[in-house]
Scaffold this active site. Structure first.
Site, short mmCIF file in Angstrom:
data_model
loop_
_atom_site.label_atom_id
_atom_site.label_comp_id
_atom_site.label_asym_id
_atom_site.label_seq_id
_atom_site.Cartn_x
_atom_site.Cartn_y
_atom_site.Cartn_z
N LYS A 22 -18.08 5.82 -10.13
CA LYS A 22 -16.79 5.48 -10.74
C LYS A 22 -16.14 4.29 -10.04
CE LYS A 22 -12.98 7.95 -9.54
NZ LYS A 22 -11.89 7.07 -9.10
N ASN A 23 -16.11 4.34 -8.71
CA ASN A 23 -15.37 3.32 -7.97
C ASN A 23 -16.08 1.96 -7.94
OD1 ASN A 23 -13.38 5.15 -7.55
ND2 ASN A 23 -13.75 5.42 -5.35
N ARG A 102 -4.46 4.02 -10.74
CA ARG A 102 -4.08 2.90 -9.88
C ARG A 102 -5.06 1.74 -9.96
NH1 ARG A 102 -0.88 2.88 -5.95
NH2 ARG A 102 -2.33 1.49 -4.91
N CYS A 126 1.46 8.01 -5.70
CA CYS A 126 0.53 8.98 -6.27
C CYS A 126 0.50 10.16 -5.32
CB CYS A 126 -0.85 8.37 -6.46
SG CYS A 126 -1.73 8.18 -4.93
N ARG A 131 0.73 4.44 -1.35
CA ARG A 131 -0.30 3.50 -1.82
C ARG A 131 0.28 2.21 -2.41
NH1 ARG A 131 -5.13 6.78 -4.71
NH2 ARG A 131 -6.33 4.96 -4.15
N VAL A 133 0.73 -1.98 -3.14
CA VAL A 133 -0.24 -3.03 -3.48
C VAL A 133 0.16 -4.36 -2.83
CG1 VAL A 133 -1.12 -2.04 -5.64
CG2 VAL A 133 0.94 -3.46 -5.69
N LEU A 135 -0.79 -5.80 -0.20
CA LEU A 135 -1.89 -6.63 0.32
C LEU A 135 -2.61 -7.36 -0.82
CD1 LEU A 135 -3.26 -4.15 3.04
CD2 LEU A 135 -1.58 -5.99 3.30
N ASP A 320 -12.62 9.96 0.75
CA ASP A 320 -12.90 10.66 -0.51
C ASP A 320 -13.83 11.86 -0.34
OD1 ASP A 320 -11.27 8.93 -1.85
OD2 ASP A 320 -12.85 7.80 -2.83
N ILE A 342 -6.78 7.28 6.60
CA ILE A 342 -6.62 6.28 5.52
C ILE A 342 -5.35 6.53 4.71
CG2 ILE A 342 -7.72 5.17 3.53
CD1 ILE A 342 -9.44 4.85 6.00
N ARG A 412 -11.54 13.13 -14.14
CA ARG A 412 -11.42 11.71 -13.80
C ARG A 412 -12.65 11.22 -13.02
NH1 ARG A 412 -6.73 10.46 -10.33
NH2 ARG A 412 -7.87 8.53 -10.44
C1 UD1 Z 1 -10.21 2.95 -3.12
C2 UD1 Z 1 -10.89 4.05 -3.89
C3 UD1 Z 1 -10.39 5.41 -3.43
C4 UD1 Z 1 -10.56 5.54 -1.93
C5 UD1 Z 1 -9.93 4.36 -1.20
C6 UD1 Z 1 -10.21 4.37 0.29
C7 UD1 Z 1 -11.32 3.00 -6.03
C8 UD1 Z 1 -11.01 2.91 -7.48
N1 UD1 Z 1 -10.60 3.86 -5.31
O1 UD1 Z 1 -8.81 3.04 -3.42
O2 UD1 Z 1 -11.15 6.41 -4.12
O3 UD1 Z 1 -9.94 6.74 -1.50
O4 UD1 Z 1 -10.44 3.13 -1.73
O5 UD1 Z 1 -11.56 4.38 0.54
O6 UD1 Z 1 -12.22 2.32 -5.54
N2 UD1 Z 1 -2.85 -0.21 1.24
C9 UD1 Z 1 -1.68 -0.87 1.50
N3 UD1 Z 1 -1.39 -1.98 0.75
C10 UD1 Z 1 -2.21 -2.43 -0.23
C11 UD1 Z 1 -3.41 -1.74 -0.49
C12 UD1 Z 1 -3.71 -0.63 0.27
O7 UD1 Z 1 -0.91 -0.49 2.38
O8 UD1 Z 1 -1.89 -3.45 -0.88
C13 UD1 Z 1 -3.18 1.01 2.03
C14 UD1 Z 1 -3.26 2.27 1.17
O9 UD1 Z 1 -1.99 2.86 0.97
C15 UD1 Z 1 -4.19 3.14 1.98
C16 UD1 Z 1 -5.15 2.13 2.60
O10 UD1 Z 1 -4.49 0.85 2.54
O11 UD1 Z 1 -3.47 3.79 3.00
C17 UD1 Z 1 -6.50 2.02 1.91
O12 UD1 Z 1 -6.31 1.82 0.54
P1 UD1 Z 1 -7.36 1.03 -0.36
O13 UD1 Z 1 -8.62 0.83 0.40
O14 UD1 Z 1 -6.69 -0.16 -0.94
O15 UD1 Z 1 -7.62 2.10 -1.51
P2 UD1 Z 1 -7.84 1.83 -3.05
O16 UD1 Z 1 -8.55 0.55 -3.28
O17 UD1 Z 1 -6.57 2.09 -3.79
#
Ligand code: UD1
Length: 433
Positions: A22-23, A102, A126, A131, A133, A135, A320, A342, A412
């Site tokens: 999926k990811n 997301r 969520c 979580r 965005v 970054l 995960d 994480i 999902r």
């Molecule tokens: C992806 C995976 C999810 C997995 C996660 C971590 C997909 C669709 N989902 O989610 O299943 O649990 O990686 O391996 O691939 N963060 C910030 N700012 C940002 C982005 C992230 O602070 O702009 C933080 C998040 O809140 C979290 C950490 O960074 O604490 C890691 O998040 P991230 O690796 O971005 O997860 P996703 O890409 O959302």
């Protein structure tokens, strides 16, 4: 609302086919927005999140053609999806779709890079944390985007002085972000000049995206490392790409075998992506054996020992898999400390596991699990995707009946979960309505 009913206690025996990840599939689908030509994705899993992404892309004007589908329990279903983003009609990703998933924010980089502007709803919080965005947005700014937020939406456009094309730059992620790295990569492919992405995520799903983008004509080096270099090109073309096997689905069924003290072969699994999970399983007494078709997990007659672990970005132990591993530790001999690094709120399965007799105490980011010889079945409530499946796993091992409510979370990320487990002897069924 559908529920799952399980009567636990049967050791699983047999084979389980592993589907596409999926990811990996979600960013690959978003990458179709980078070209007017057709992107043909094979080995696509049949999951609610994939349907949500398809709706989002269709809403932007992407035309799609789906082939293949419901394979039997013994075969991976591997759908084929052709996506063509030749006639994009909308550059807005609306709240109604983004709030469902997301990963919708992954359209940001491709739309901005190819069309110069887009408007994407902020995903919001969520169940596993805030979580943000931020970054993703900083990465777009480093490539020459102007970002503003209004009415819950991200408005992104290429700066006026850049003549309609993003400009390569240096992106230094202060924390590892999978989605942020994917958005940065996709945007950088069409930027002018070189982009360096430092502290990039190294998850296998990133490598899958890099491999597909490369086949589409992108020039990317540093594959698999935490420093990716992208030499921008003016356009990308279509290709065909097979989605890699799902490592989280694989790890989840490996734990299903372990928690029931069974013996299961996971057909089509890619062990290379599961180093940390398989070494944790080995350490607690489970045999992991490579086979010609995948990997065999043997725990019949095993005494599972409690071990400590911590979630980390890849190649560390995946967040995960944390909830599933905790269910296993709840049945282990001895104590275990599981630390989540994480996400800040990813222990929502703990009170539900405790309803099944597990002995778990949470202290900040760590959970102390004191193993029990037997959990007991109970009605429980699913809260997020991986938490839900940890309750199913606990139910498979528990004495008596477990009813898992709110299983739309499971749909999902797990394709034909009940059928795959039932084929190995589990007493599990979906109760409709
Ligand atoms: C992806 C995976 C999810 C997995 C996660 C971590 C997909 C669709 N989902 O989610 O299943 O649990 O990686 O391996 O691939 N963060 C910030 N700012 C940002 C982005 C992230 O602070 O702009 C933080 C998040 O809140 C979290 C950490 O960074 O604490 C890691 O998040 P991230 O690796 O971005 O997860 P996703 O890409 O959302």
């Amino acid at each position: 609302m559908d529920r799952i009913r399980i009567v636990g206690g049967t050791p699983l025996r047999g084979t389980i086919p592993i589907g596409g990840a999926k990811n990996a599939a979600l960013p690959l689908m978003a990458a179709a927005l980078l070209t007017e030509e057709t992107l043909r994705l094979t080995n696509l899993p049949h999951l609610a999140d994939i349907t949500t992404m398809a709706h989002l892309l269709a809403q932007h004007g992407t035309s799609m053609h789906l082939n293949g589908g419901e394979g039997g329990v013994g075969s991976a279903s591997g759908r084929v999806l052709e996506l063509q983003a030749a006639d994009i009609t909308s550059l807005t990703a609306p709240y109604d779709l983004v709030r469902k998933m997301r990963a919708s924010v992954l359209v940001l980089g491709p739309l901005l890079a190819r069309f110069g502007a887009c408007r994407v709803s902020l995903p919001g919080g969520c169940s596993i944390g805030t979580r943000p965005v931020d970054l993703h947005l900083k990465a777009m700014e480093a490539l020459g985007a102007e970002i503003s937020l209004d009415e819950g939406y991200i408005n992104a456009r290429i700066r006026d002085d850049l003549n309609g094309r993003l400009r390569g730059g240096t992106i230094m992620f202060p924390a590892v972000t999978v989605g942020g790295t994917e958005n940065a990569l996709m945007a950088a492919c069409l930027a002018e000049g070189e982009t360096v992405i430092m502290n990039a995520a190294q998850e296998p799903e990133i490598t899958d995206l890099v491999n597909c983008l490369t086949l589409m004509g992108a020039r990317i080096s540093g594959i698999g490392s935490n420093c990716l270099r992208v030499e921008g090109v003016s356009s990308l073309h279509g290709t065909e790409y097979s989605v890699l096997p799902d490592r989280i689905e694989t790890g989840t069924y490996a734990i299903a075998a372990a928690i029931t003290r069974g013996d299961v072969e996971l057909v089509g699994a890619n062990s290379a992506a599961l180093g940390a999970v398989f070494s944790a399983l080995n350490e607690c007494g489970v045999e992991v054996i490579e086979t010609s078709r995948g990997v065999r997990i043997r725990a019949d007659g095993a005494e599972i020992r409690g071990i400590d672990l911590m979630t980390e970005p890849y190649p560390g132990f995946p967040t995960d898999m944390q909830a599933q591993f905790m269910a296993l530790m709840a049945t282990a001999n001895g104590a275990s400390m599981i630390t989540e690094t994480i996400f800040e709120n990813r222990f929502m399965h703990v009170p539900e596991l405790c309803r099944m007799g597990a002995r778990i105490n949470v202290h900040g980011a760590s959970a102390i699990v004191r193993g029990m010889p037997r959990l007991s079945g109970a009605p429980v409530m699913a809260t997020d995707l991986r938490a839900s499946v940890s309750l199913v796993l606990a139910g498979l091992a528990a004495e008596g009946e477990t009813i898992v409510n709110r299983i739309y979370h499971l749909d999902r990320g797990y394709e034909r979960l009940e059928a795959k487990l039932a084929a190995c002897g589990a007493n599990i069924e979906r109760l409709r309505g």
